[in-house]
Write a protein that holds these residues in place. Structure first.
Motif, PDB file in Angstrom:
ATOM      1  N   UNK A  26       0.832  -1.209   0.000  1.00 33.08           N
ATOM      2  CA  UNK A  26       0.000   0.000   0.000  1.00 33.08           C
ATOM      3  C   UNK A  26       0.861   1.252   0.000  1.00 33.08           C
ATOM      4  N   UNK A  27       0.182   2.349  -0.312  1.00 36.84           N
ATOM      5  CA  UNK A  27       0.817   3.656  -0.209  1.00 36.84           C
ATOM      6  C   UNK A  27       1.183   3.917   1.247  1.00 36.84           C
ATOM      7  N   UNK A  28       2.177   4.815   1.471  1.00 38.48           N
ATOM      8  CA  UNK A  28       2.540   5.121   2.852  1.00 38.48           C
ATOM      9  C   UNK A  28       1.314   5.701   3.565  1.00 38.48           C
ATOM     10  N   UNK A  29       1.178   5.497   4.832  1.00 38.14           N
ATOM     11  CA  UNK A  29       0.022   6.031   5.568  1.00 38.14           C
ATOM     12  C   UNK A  29      -1.158   5.085   5.469  1.00 38.14           C
ATOM     13  N   UNK A  30      -1.640   4.842   4.277  1.00 38.23           N
ATOM     14  CA  UNK A  30      -2.789   3.946   4.083  1.00 38.23           C
ATOM     15  C   UNK A  30      -2.460   2.547   4.621  1.00 38.23           C
ATOM     16  N   UNK A  31      -1.233   2.128   4.470  1.00 37.88           N
ATOM     17  CA  UNK A  31      -0.808   0.811   4.946  1.00 37.88           C
ATOM     18  C   UNK A  31      -1.106   0.678   6.441  1.00 37.88           C
ATOM     19  N   UNK A  32      -0.707   1.683   7.223  1.00 36.74           N
ATOM     20  CA  UNK A  32      -0.916   1.613   8.678  1.00 36.74           C
ATOM     21  C   UNK A  32      -2.402   1.720   9.015  1.00 36.74           C
ATOM     22  N   UNK A  33      -3.126   2.576   8.307  1.00 39.73           N
ATOM     23  CA  UNK A  33      -4.561   2.754   8.591  1.00 39.73           C
ATOM     24  C   UNK A  33      -5.304   1.433   8.386  1.00 39.73           C
ATOM     25  N   UNK A  34      -5.001   0.730   7.303  1.00 41.60           N
ATOM     26  CA  UNK A  34      -5.703  -0.532   7.029  1.00 41.60           C
ATOM     27  C   UNK A  34      -5.262  -1.606   8.032  1.00 41.60           C
ATOM     28  N   UNK A  35      -3.964  -1.653   8.325  1.00 48.64           N
ATOM     29  CA  UNK A  35      -3.495  -2.637   9.319  1.00 48.64           C
ATOM     30  C   UNK A  35      -4.208  -2.441  10.657  1.00 48.64           C
ATOM     31  N   UNK A  36      -4.290  -1.185  11.104  1.00 51.67           N
ATOM     32  CA  UNK A  36      -4.834  -0.899  12.442  1.00 51.67           C
ATOM     33  C   UNK A  36      -6.340  -1.090  12.521  1.00 51.67           C
ATOM     34  N   UNK A  37      -7.033  -0.812  11.420  1.00 53.54           N
ATOM     35  CA  UNK A  37      -8.495  -0.776  11.515  1.00 53.54           C
ATOM     36  C   UNK A  37      -9.238  -1.949  10.890  1.00 53.54           C
ATOM     37  N   UNK A  38      -8.549  -2.709  10.034  1.00 55.69           N
ATOM     38  CA  UNK A  38      -9.279  -3.775   9.329  1.00 55.69           C
ATOM     39  C   UNK A  38      -8.592  -5.138   9.411  1.00 55.69           C
ATOM     40  N   UNK A  39      -7.322  -5.144   9.735  1.00 56.30           N
ATOM     41  CA  UNK A  39      -6.578  -6.413   9.653  1.00 56.30           C
ATOM     42  C   UNK A  39      -6.078  -6.891  11.009  1.00 56.30           C
ATOM     43  N   UNK A  40      -6.535  -6.251  12.089  1.00 51.70           N
ATOM     44  CA  UNK A  40      -5.936  -6.590  13.393  1.00 51.70           C
ATOM     45  C   UNK A  40      -6.243  -8.021  13.822  1.00 51.70           C
ATOM     46  N   UNK A  41      -7.276  -8.645  13.227  1.00 52.34           N
ATOM     47  CA  UNK A  41      -7.588 -10.029  13.600  1.00 52.34           C
ATOM     48  C   UNK A  41      -7.064 -11.052  12.603  1.00 52.34           C
ATOM     49  N   UNK A  42      -6.272 -10.587  11.673  1.00 54.96           N
ATOM     50  CA  UNK A  42      -5.734 -11.506  10.662  1.00 54.96           C
ATOM     51  C   UNK A  42      -4.725 -12.465  11.298  1.00 54.96           C
ATOM     52  N   UNK A  43      -4.835 -13.753  10.963  1.00 57.32           N
ATOM     53  CA  UNK A  43      -3.883 -14.752  11.466  1.00 57.32           C
ATOM     54  C   UNK A  43      -3.160 -15.366  10.276  1.00 57.32           C
ATOM     55  N   UNK A  44      -1.845 -15.252  10.267  1.00 57.63           N
ATOM     56  CA  UNK A  44      -1.038 -15.782   9.162  1.00 57.63           C
ATOM     57  C   UNK A  44      -1.027 -17.312   9.219  1.00 57.63           C
ATOM     58  N   UNK A  45      -1.420 -17.957   8.108  1.00 58.87           N
ATOM     59  CA  UNK A  45      -1.438 -19.433   8.040  1.00 58.87           C
ATOM     60  C   UNK A  45      -0.963 -19.876   6.682  1.00 58.87           C
ATOM     61  N   UNK A  46      -0.350 -21.053   6.603  1.00 62.12           N
ATOM     62  CA  UNK A  46       0.085 -21.568   5.302  1.00 62.12           C
ATOM     63  C   UNK A  46      -1.075 -22.165   4.524  1.00 62.12           C
TER      64      UNK A  46
END
Ligand code: IPD
Ligand code: CA
Ligand code: CA
Ligand code: CA
Length: 268
Positions: free
Chosen positions: A248-268
């Motif tokens: 993502x563009x700078x700034x937007x990357x952190x906004x999306x991480x903080x507000x929409x992806x905080x429950x994402x669990x990395x899995x193979x």
């Protein structure tokens, strides 16, 4: 000391030659087979193109190692030295079904640091490229550095499959993201979508399960322009593992991480 600018000139010539071969190959019937499942396609052209680059690299730079999707390269378990990460055709499904919107994707890394990146849209004859520290180009034109954008004005590339139930994230979070942004797009080639982020045509791109050859080139190009490329949990990408991808563009990357992806669990 490696002169990355000399490699840059050479790779661009090889990519043009490979692109010409691929365009020519579309005049003949493709030999299509499947890999891990009936929708995981590979053709004779994917394999021939990987082999084309392997032969060029082995004869010109015998000390370099190669990580390629179709398995003709080396077994890579560490990032020492120069590693070429090659996806001979990214978007094979597009290649087979649409005869367009597929790319050659090549990243070159020195001791784990991305130095060169190339994404070549073969049918449109459009090359996205970068040399670390020297800027990025779209064909011969410098690409401006990425600027911030608000969430309401963002266009995000993603595959709609991730809005259905899956093991990695409650799709409700992504549905909320889709409602809050301006629009979504899905182009079927991760590398091409990273090229679009580099040029600012997409503001972000999200994928849950990619391999290093899908994102190696785009990683170099997007970071050269001030964008961010990480896993969906914000952790750094690795050349040694499959993972999710969030560019993502700078700034937007952190906004999306903080507000929409905080429950994402990395899995193979
Ligand atoms: C695929 C494309 C596609 C992505 C898949 C990849 P391939 O690469 O990048 O956009 O959704 O996960 O495997 O197999 O066409 O090189
Ligand atoms: Ca594939
Ligand atoms: Ca790929
Ligand atoms: Ca591929």
């Amino acid at each position: 000391m490696i002169d990355w600018l000399i490699l840059d000139r050479e790779i661009k010539i090889w990519i043009q030659e490979a692109g010409e071969r691929i365009r020519h190959s579309l005049q003949n019937k493709l030999q299509i087979s499947t890999k891990s499942n009936p929708n995981d396609l590979v053709t004779n052209v994917d394999k021939d193109t990987e082999q084309f680059f392997i032969e060029k690299i082995r004869s010109t730079y015998p000390g370099h190692r190669i990580l390629g999707e179709e398995g003709g390269g080396d077994e890579i378990t560490d990032v020492r030295g120069v590693i070429w990460v090659i996806d001979p055709i990214d978007g094979t499904m597009n290649f087979v079904h649409m005869h367009r919107n597929f790319t050659i994707s090549i990243g070159v890394f020195g001791d784990g640091v991305g130095q060169l990146g190339y994404i070549y849209d073969v049918i449109h004859d459009e090359l996205y490229s970068a040399v670390k520290g020297k800027g990025a180009l779209f064909n011969d034109q410098p690409i401006p550095r990425l600027e911030e954008v608000s969430i309401e004005k963002a266009i995000v590339g993603m595959n709609p499959i991730w809005l259905t139930n899956n093991r990695r994230i409650d799709p409700e979070y992504l549905r909320r993201l889709v409602k809050d942004i301006r629009g979504t797009r899905s182009f079927g080639s991760a590398a091409l979508e990273m090229g679009y982020v580099a040029c600012g045509w997409l503001d972000a791109y999200i994928a849950m399960h990619l391999s290093p050859w899908d994102f190696a080139a785009g990683w170099v190009i997007v970071e050269e322009l001030g964008g961010k490329a990480t896993k969906l949990n914000g952790e750094p990408l690795s050349l040694l593992e499959k993972s999710s991808l969030f560019v993502a563009k700078p700034g937007l990357h952190q906004v999306i991480l903080d507000n929409y992806l905080q429950n994402y669990v990395e899995k193979n």
